[in-house]
Design a protein around this motif. Structure first.
Motif, PDB file in Angstrom:
ATOM      1  N   ARG A 139       0.863  -1.207  -0.075  1.00 53.76           N
ATOM      2  CA  ARG A 139       0.004   0.021  -0.041  1.00 53.76           C
ATOM      3  C   ARG A 139       0.861   1.089  -0.021  1.00 53.76           C
ATOM      4  O   ARG A 139       1.753   1.577   0.834  1.00 53.76           O
ATOM      5  CB  ARG A 139      -1.182   0.114   1.130  1.00 53.76           C
ATOM      6  N   LEU A 145       1.555   5.421  -0.451  1.00 53.45           N
ATOM      7  CA  LEU A 145       0.971   6.529  -0.753  1.00 53.45           C
ATOM      8  C   LEU A 145       2.041   7.622  -1.608  1.00 53.45           C
ATOM      9  O   LEU A 145       3.228   7.330  -1.191  1.00 53.45           O
ATOM     10  CB  LEU A 145       1.099   7.381   0.705  1.00 53.45           C
ATOM     11  N   SER A 163       3.632   5.859 -10.762  1.00 57.21           N
ATOM     12  CA  SER A 163       2.591   5.088 -10.493  1.00 57.21           C
ATOM     13  C   SER A 163       2.216   4.297 -11.956  1.00 57.21           C
ATOM     14  O   SER A 163       1.806   3.010 -11.714  1.00 57.21           O
ATOM     15  CB  SER A 163       1.303   6.229 -10.616  1.00 57.21           C
ATOM     16  N   TYR A 223      -2.003  -1.504  -4.176  1.00 53.04           N
ATOM     17  CA  TYR A 223      -2.860  -0.252  -3.743  1.00 53.04           C
ATOM     18  C   TYR A 223      -2.103   0.810  -3.937  1.00 53.04           C
ATOM     19  O   TYR A 223      -0.777   1.019  -3.429  1.00 53.04           O
ATOM     20  CB  TYR A 223      -3.276  -0.514  -2.345  1.00 53.04           C
ATOM     21  N   ARG A 270      -2.285   5.369  -3.398  1.00 57.90           N
ATOM     22  CA  ARG A 270      -3.078   6.471  -3.214  1.00 57.90           C
ATOM     23  C   ARG A 270      -2.331   7.562  -3.851  1.00 57.90           C
ATOM     24  O   ARG A 270      -1.284   7.822  -3.530  1.00 57.90           O
ATOM     25  CB  ARG A 270      -3.237   6.755  -1.712  1.00 57.90           C
ATOM     26  N   CYS A 318      -1.926  11.535  -4.803  1.00 55.05           N
ATOM     27  CA  CYS A 318      -2.310  12.825  -4.169  1.00 55.05           C
ATOM     28  C   CYS A 318      -1.716  13.903  -5.120  1.00 55.05           C
ATOM     29  O   CYS A 318      -0.641  13.944  -5.185  1.00 55.05           O
ATOM     30  CB  CYS A 318      -1.637  13.039  -2.664  1.00 55.05           C
ATOM     31  N   THR A 328      -5.059  13.760 -10.947  1.00 57.73           N
ATOM     32  CA  THR A 328      -5.369  12.615 -10.206  1.00 57.73           C
ATOM     33  C   THR A 328      -6.619  11.715 -11.044  1.00 57.73           C
ATOM     34  O   THR A 328      -6.785  10.424 -11.295  1.00 57.73           O
ATOM     35  CB  THR A 328      -5.927  12.706  -8.940  1.00 57.73           C
ATOM     36  N   ASP A 364      -6.380   4.920  -5.334  1.00 54.69           N
ATOM     37  CA  ASP A 364      -7.265   5.932  -4.381  1.00 54.69           C
ATOM     38  C   ASP A 364      -6.868   7.118  -4.797  1.00 54.69           C
ATOM     39  O   ASP A 364      -5.738   7.533  -4.569  1.00 54.69           O
ATOM     40  CB  ASP A 364      -6.819   5.349  -2.977  1.00 54.69           C
ATOM     41  N   PHE A 413      -6.532  10.861  -4.022  1.00 58.13           N
ATOM     42  CA  PHE A 413      -6.690  12.228  -2.944  1.00 58.13           C
ATOM     43  C   PHE A 413      -6.264  13.442  -3.583  1.00 58.13           C
ATOM     44  O   PHE A 413      -5.292  13.676  -3.620  1.00 58.13           O
ATOM     45  CB  PHE A 413      -5.767  11.769  -1.759  1.00 58.13           C
ATOM     46  N   ALA A 416      -4.295  11.324   4.228  1.00 58.06           N
ATOM     47  CA  ALA A 416      -3.555  11.096   3.021  1.00 58.06           C
ATOM     48  C   ALA A 416      -2.700   9.558   3.334  1.00 58.06           C
ATOM     49  O   ALA A 416      -2.703   8.954   2.397  1.00 58.06           O
ATOM     50  CB  ALA A 416      -2.707  12.064   2.511  1.00 58.06           C
ATOM     51  N   CYS A 447      -1.154   3.372   4.814  1.00 57.49           N
ATOM     52  CA  CYS A 447       0.036   3.033   3.874  1.00 57.49           C
ATOM     53  C   CYS A 447       1.268   2.564   4.517  1.00 57.49           C
ATOM     54  O   CYS A 447       1.479   3.106   5.578  1.00 57.49           O
ATOM     55  CB  CYS A 447       0.362   4.318   2.940  1.00 57.49           C
TER      56      CYS A 447
END
Ligand SMILES: [Zn+2]
Length: 262
Positions: free
Chosen positions: A32, A34, A46, A56, A58, A60, A88, A105, A107, A119, A123
């Motif tokens: 996970r 961030l 990413s 996963y 997230r 931002c 995003t 996800d 943010f 945020a 993670c």
């Protein structure tokens, strides 16, 4: 299930690497992340992490796609820039097309001392893909206080640097670059107003993603112990042992545990 929809073999070429194997792949799927920023570095990171099978991410960011981004940023198209959509939003759509096994996800806020707790919730690794040191010092405080490793990267012109900071094992950012240090004191500063050659970004993002993959796949001992700086224009590589940069007894963050940015 038709052969076309059978995705069980999608990572075969990756798991064949014997030091990684199916065990590494399984752990990666449990990872996970961030990811702070999906601009230059973050868009490539990413994409690489999603393709590699991180379970996963997230993402931002509160910026919108602009035509001046496209020479160095993955995911985004001229149509995205014309529409001025949130990065995003465009990144999440693209990642979903790449790998529906990767949960993205969104943010869509700036990371600040008010938002970072939300945020980062849940993670286990932070990847810094931001363009300013204020946010990096904030991430550093959060990382040390809550014992969450982070992968830091920065780019400028044709140069970039990468390091992985692990609380309790490596120095923290304030050990390496005290906030009152002279700008440019031997380190690559990402400056939004300065020029940058496109491939610099993808190259440094790849190094960051590689370290993230090592850590998340259960190979923390393989994570680079160096601060690595590369100038792609001048063809130079510098490596500094992170362990030698620790400011024991003096660091207000990792030694005295004063988290002034948080
Ligand atoms: Zn420190």
């Amino acid at each position: 299930m038709s052969r076309k929809n059978d995705k069980t073999n999608r990572y075969d070429r990756q798991t064949l690497f014997r030091d990684f194997g199916t065990g590494g792949q399984t752990k990666l799927a449990e990872g996970r992340v961030l990811l702070v920023g999906v601009g230059g570095l973050g868009s490539w990171i990413s994409e690489i992490l999603a393709r590699a099978g991180v379970g996963y991410i997230r993402i931002c960011d509160n910026d919108r796609v602009d035509l001046t981004n496209i020479h160095r940023q993955a995911h985004y198209t001229e149509a995205d820039a014309a529409a001025g959509i949130l990065k995003t939003e465009a990144a999440a759509k693209r990642i979903a097309e790449i790998n529906d096994g990767c949960i993205v996800d969104v943010f869509a806020e700036r990371i600040t001392r008010e938002t970072i707790h939300r945020a980062a919730k849940g993670c286990d690794l932070i990847v810094d893909a931001v363009d300013n040191f204020e946010t990096r010092y904030l991430i550093n405080d959060f990382s040390v206080k809550y014992n969450i490793p982070w992968v830091s990267g920065g780019v400028l012109e044709a140069e970039g640097q990468v390091m992985v900071l692990i609380p309790g094992k490596t120095p923290c950012l304030q050990c390496i670059l005290p906030p009152d240090a002279e700008p440019g004191a031997g380190h690559v500063l990402t400056l939004p107003d300065s020029g940058i050659l496109g491939p610099t970004v993808a190259a440094i993002a790849s190094l960051q993603a590689f370290e993230a993959v090592k850590y998340l796949s259960g190979h923390p001992d393989e994570v680079s112990p160096y601060l690595t700086k590369i100038n792609f224009w001048e063809n130079t590589v510098q490596r500094m042992q992170l362990a030698n940069l620790r400011q024991t007894d003096r660091c207000p963050c990792c030694d005295q545990r004063r988290f002034v940015y948080l």
